[in-house]
Design an enzyme around this catalytic site. Structure first.
Site, PDB file in Angstrom:
ATOM      1  N   LYS A 267     -29.494  30.138  33.104  1.00 34.93           N
ATOM      2  CA  LYS A 267     -28.391  29.191  32.921  1.00 34.93           C
ATOM      3  C   LYS A 267     -27.208  29.758  33.686  1.00 34.93           C
ATOM      4  CE  LYS A 267     -24.956  27.823  31.063  1.00 34.93           C
ATOM      5  NZ  LYS A 267     -23.763  27.586  31.889  1.00 34.93           N
TER       6      LYS A 267
ATOM      7  N   CYS B 150     -15.891  42.550  36.880  1.00 36.63           N
ATOM      8  CA  CYS B 150     -15.846  43.277  35.605  1.00 36.63           C
ATOM      9  C   CYS B 150     -15.522  44.756  35.820  1.00 36.63           C
ATOM     10  CB  CYS B 150     -17.184  43.140  34.892  1.00 36.63           C
ATOM     11  SG  CYS B 150     -18.568  43.580  35.952  1.00 36.63           S
TER      12      CYS B 150
ATOM     13  N   GLU C 186     -23.651  42.306  28.976  1.00 34.26           N
ATOM     14  CA  GLU C 186     -22.819  42.898  30.044  1.00 34.26           C
ATOM     15  C   GLU C 186     -21.493  42.137  30.012  1.00 34.26           C
ATOM     16  OE1 GLU C 186     -23.681  45.456  31.734  1.00 34.26           O
ATOM     17  OE2 GLU C 186     -25.834  45.531  31.403  1.00 34.26           O
TER      18      GLU C 186
ATOM     19  N   GLU D  82      -7.955  42.194  30.018  1.00 32.47           N
ATOM     20  CA  GLU D  82      -8.643  41.910  31.275  1.00 32.47           C
ATOM     21  C   GLU D  82      -8.022  40.642  31.861  1.00 32.47           C
ATOM     22  OE1 GLU D  82     -12.670  40.204  31.227  1.00 32.47           O
ATOM     23  OE2 GLU D  82     -13.254  41.672  32.749  1.00 32.47           O
TER      24      GLU D  82
HETATM   25  P1  NAD Z   1     -18.030  33.233  30.343  1.00 29.58           P
HETATM   26  O1  NAD Z   1     -18.291  34.115  29.182  1.00 29.58           O
HETATM   27  O2  NAD Z   1     -17.019  32.161  30.209  1.00 29.58           O
HETATM   28  O3  NAD Z   1     -19.372  32.503  30.831  1.00 29.58           O
HETATM   29  C1  NAD Z   1     -20.529  33.232  31.176  1.00 29.58           C
HETATM   30  C2  NAD Z   1     -21.746  32.337  31.006  1.00 29.58           C
HETATM   31  O4  NAD Z   1     -21.921  32.039  29.624  1.00 29.58           O
HETATM   32  C3  NAD Z   1     -21.633  30.985  31.712  1.00 29.58           C
HETATM   33  O5  NAD Z   1     -22.883  30.642  32.257  1.00 29.58           O
HETATM   34  C4  NAD Z   1     -21.279  30.039  30.575  1.00 29.58           C
HETATM   35  O6  NAD Z   1     -21.661  28.707  30.818  1.00 29.58           O
HETATM   36  C5  NAD Z   1     -22.092  30.634  29.440  1.00 29.58           C
HETATM   37  N1  NAD Z   1     -21.650  30.303  28.089  1.00 29.58           N
HETATM   38  C6  NAD Z   1     -20.405  30.010  27.665  1.00 29.58           C
HETATM   39  N2  NAD Z   1     -20.412  29.774  26.329  1.00 29.58           N
HETATM   40  C7  NAD Z   1     -21.683  29.932  25.908  1.00 29.58           C
HETATM   41  C8  NAD Z   1     -22.331  29.833  24.640  1.00 29.58           C
HETATM   42  N3  NAD Z   1     -21.659  29.549  23.523  1.00 29.58           N
HETATM   43  N4  NAD Z   1     -23.665  30.063  24.579  1.00 29.58           N
HETATM   44  C9  NAD Z   1     -24.361  30.391  25.686  1.00 29.58           C
HETATM   45  N5  NAD Z   1     -23.809  30.477  26.913  1.00 29.58           N
HETATM   46  C10 NAD Z   1     -22.480  30.268  27.025  1.00 29.58           C
HETATM   47  O7  NAD Z   1     -17.664  34.232  31.532  1.00 29.58           O
HETATM   48  P2  NAD Z   1     -17.183  33.862  33.010  1.00 29.58           P
HETATM   49  O8  NAD Z   1     -15.775  33.371  32.934  1.00 29.58           O
HETATM   50  O9  NAD Z   1     -18.216  33.027  33.665  1.00 29.58           O
HETATM   51  O10 NAD Z   1     -17.224  35.301  33.705  1.00 29.58           O
HETATM   52  C11 NAD Z   1     -16.194  36.214  33.635  1.00 29.58           C
HETATM   53  C12 NAD Z   1     -16.452  37.304  32.598  1.00 29.58           C
HETATM   54  O11 NAD Z   1     -17.705  37.913  32.853  1.00 29.58           O
HETATM   55  C13 NAD Z   1     -15.421  38.407  32.657  1.00 29.58           C
HETATM   56  O12 NAD Z   1     -15.027  38.771  31.360  1.00 29.58           O
HETATM   57  C14 NAD Z   1     -16.175  39.545  33.321  1.00 29.58           C
HETATM   58  O13 NAD Z   1     -15.677  40.817  33.022  1.00 29.58           O
HETATM   59  C15 NAD Z   1     -17.560  39.334  32.795  1.00 29.58           C
HETATM   60  N6  NAD Z   1     -18.553  39.987  33.673  1.00 29.58           N
HETATM   61  C16 NAD Z   1     -19.169  41.134  33.229  1.00 29.58           C
HETATM   62  C17 NAD Z   1     -20.079  41.816  34.064  1.00 29.58           C
HETATM   63  C18 NAD Z   1     -20.766  43.088  33.613  1.00 29.58           C
HETATM   64  O14 NAD Z   1     -21.734  43.492  34.257  1.00 29.58           O
HETATM   65  N7  NAD Z   1     -20.328  43.737  32.556  1.00 29.58           N
HETATM   66  C19 NAD Z   1     -20.357  41.303  35.343  1.00 29.58           C
HETATM   67  C20 NAD Z   1     -19.706  40.133  35.763  1.00 29.58           C
HETATM   68  C21 NAD Z   1     -18.808  39.491  34.904  1.00 29.58           C
END
Ligand code: NAD
Length: 499
Positions: A184, A292, A258, A394
């Site tokens: 997804k 991240c 992550e 962040e």
């Molecule tokens: P997000 O949490 O808004 O979304 C991530 C994914 O989760 C998307 O595909 C979204 O559609 C899905 N999602 C949202 N709500 C959900 C739910 N209730 N159930 C299941 N899926 C759901 O994050 P974002 O804005 O896309 O990405 C940015 C964040 O990701 C930042 O906080 C960043 O630090 C983190 N990130 C972490 C790493 C790591 O390796 N630690 C790597 C990249 C990004």
């Protein structure tokens, strides 16, 4: 500086993107627009999946699991290698696609995202041949061995900031270990995932890899809550991670989390400031600061604070901001205008809490078709005592806060006080001091005299609010397996319990 180039050959996909279920391209009843952050223009239509689509994708993955789990390691090895080869042969079209999708500067997408994604598949193609259990010495009366078994259908939920790399980090180890997957992607960057799986899915039996696009609260939630899903591998924000853990709690299924980060670079008085300056720029402004692992806090020893702050602010002012498709661009637009406004609001909050603006802090004037883009200048805040929100939260954008420290105890305490624990770094000519500090920093990763070094084989992941689980390493294979033990007894004597 602002890039002057106007990209003429903008990418537009005419046909709506399909869902990919059971090896088929499935059209959806509804779609939603993909927006190019450089211009604000719609460039593609993404299928809006439903809970019914999730059902079909999970069922296809469950069926495929019955045979995929039995494939030999050499077959999986060859297929993962073939994925890397196909992506490499197709590499020319990816930088523009990735730049259009999320605003990543095209030159960065070309030399980082595409080769890294291919490399992840090559790495797991190699290490999968070493996926085996152990024997447990129990004397001559028994033979006991363990086996790493695939878990079943993995739900891979990925964010928008490095979509191709994130998908590779989930797919390669999950498939290598014998699982099937439903991906997804983020609603803000779905096209690259669909295009990538379209490119490689015929290498696998139908249903081994499926993609359901749509919104997180809807399709994402339906996927992680699905009774046919055996594991959730999530990369994204910490709050979303908490919500998913709540949703899977009833079923007690394992997860990889992550999550977000708030990385600090600790600069000691004897550090070579020329190298440090290059690493600071990469650490916070690569990928538009939407990373991240970003080093959003620069913690400089008081003796070098003014000098490094001056250097970094001057270099930030010289960064070329512009159209992600322009090869001259060093920093593209943020993912959406809404996210840019959130970053701008956070910068204002930090300023009102006492930070001093040393570079950026504004939306640049853009002309013609770029006027609809979501640009924000690389921003440097001076905050010697680190008491503003810029030292805790962040921001997920190109914003660096520069702080001063005097003693090791003080800097360790300030770095560790944040909720996150993903990546930190130390710069010192004295390796004794560097290792002393590295040992005391609470994070999954500590870089010494570098930043962003993530060769495959080096585990990536965090502690505290940055989550758990490790990607990119041999041990990652075990994240996608459950250990089974078989204990065979050769001994017919029994203790006198029932006599
Ligand atoms: P997000 O949490 O808004 O979304 C991530 C994914 O989760 C998307 O595909 C979204 O559609 C899905 N999602 C949202 N709500 C959900 C739910 N209730 N159930 C299941 N899926 C759901 O994050 P974002 O804005 O896309 O990405 C940015 C964040 O990701 C930042 O906080 C960043 O630090 C983190 N990130 C972490 C790493 C790591 O390796 N630690 C790597 C990249 C990004």
């Amino acid at each position: 500086m602002t890039a002057t180039h106007t990209a003429t050959a903008r990418l537009t996909l005419d046909a709506p993107q399909p869902l990919l279920v059971g090896g088929e391209e499935v059209p959806a009843d509804r779609s939603f627009p993909a927006v190019d952050p450089s211009t604000g223009r719609v460039w593609a239509q993404v299928a809006e999946g439903t809970a019914g689509d999730v059902d079909r994708a999970v069922a296809a993955a469950q069926r495929a699991f019955q045979t995929w789990r039995q494939t030999s390691l050499d077959t999986r090895q060859a297929l993962l290698w073939a994925v890397a080869e196909r992506l490499t042969q197709d590499a020319a079209r990816w930088p523009a696609l990735l730049a259009t999708e999320n605003g990543r500067a095209v030159r960065e997408a070309g030399f980082i995202d595409v080769p890294t994604a291919a490399e992840i598949f090559r790495f797991f193609s190699g290490v999968v041949r070493d996926l085996h259990g152990r024997t447990v010495p129990c004397g001559p009366g028994a033979h006991v061995f363990t086996e790493p078994r695939p878990v079943g259908v993995v739900a891979a939920i990925v964010p928008w900031n490095s979509p191709l790399i994130s998908v590779a980090h989930k797919l390669a180890p999950a498939l290598a270990a014998g699982n099937t997957v439903v991906v997804k992607p983020s609603e803000l960057a779905s096209v690259s995932t669909v295009e990538f799986v379209r490119l490689v899915q015929d290498l696998f039996p139908p249903g081994v890899v499926n993609v359901v696009t749509g919104f997180g609260h809807d399709v994402g939630r339906a996927l992680v809550s699905h009774p046919g899903v055996a594991k959730v591998s999530f990369t994204g924000g910490t709050e979303t991670g908490r919500r998913i853990l709540g949703d899977v709690a009833d079923r007690l299924i394992p997860t990889v989390m992550e999550l977000g980060g708030k990385g600090s670079m600790v600069v000691c008085p004897d550090a070579d400031l020329s190298t440090v300056t290059e690493d600071v720029l990469t650490g916070i402004f690569a990928a538009n600061g939407e990373v991240c692992f970003a080093s959003s806090r620069l913690m400089v020893h008081r003796d070098r604070y003014d000098e490094l702050l001056e250097r970094v602010a001057a270099r930030a002012d010289a960064i070329v901001v512009g159209d992600a498709l322009d090869p001259a661009t060093q920093l593209g637009p943020l993912i959406t205008a809404g996210h840019r406004d959130v970053v701008a609001k956070r910068v204002q909050a930090a300023l009102s809490e006492g930070a001093e603006l040393r570079a950026g802090g504004r939306t640049p004037e853009m002309s013609e078709e770029l006027a609809g883009g979501s640009y924000y200048r690389p921003t440097v805040l001076a905050s010697p005592d680190g008491l503003t929100c810029a030292s805790r939260e962040e921001f997920f954008g190109p914003v660096l806060t520069v702080e001063a420290w005097t003693s090791e105890d003080e800097v360790v305490d300030r770095v560790n006080r944040v909720a996150y624990g993903l990546a930190n770094g130390v710069w010192s000519a004295d390796l004794g001091q560097a290792h002393r500090l590295a040992d005391r920093l609470d994070s999954g990763m500590v870089w010494v005299n570098t930043w962003f070094a993530t060769p495959l084989g080096q585990p990536q992941g965090g502690v505290k609010a940055s989550g758990f689980g490790r990607e990119g390493a041999t041990a990652t294979l075990l994240e996608y397996t459950a250990t089974k033990v078989v204990h065979t007894s050769f001994d017919t004597t029994r203790p006198p319990m029932w006599t």
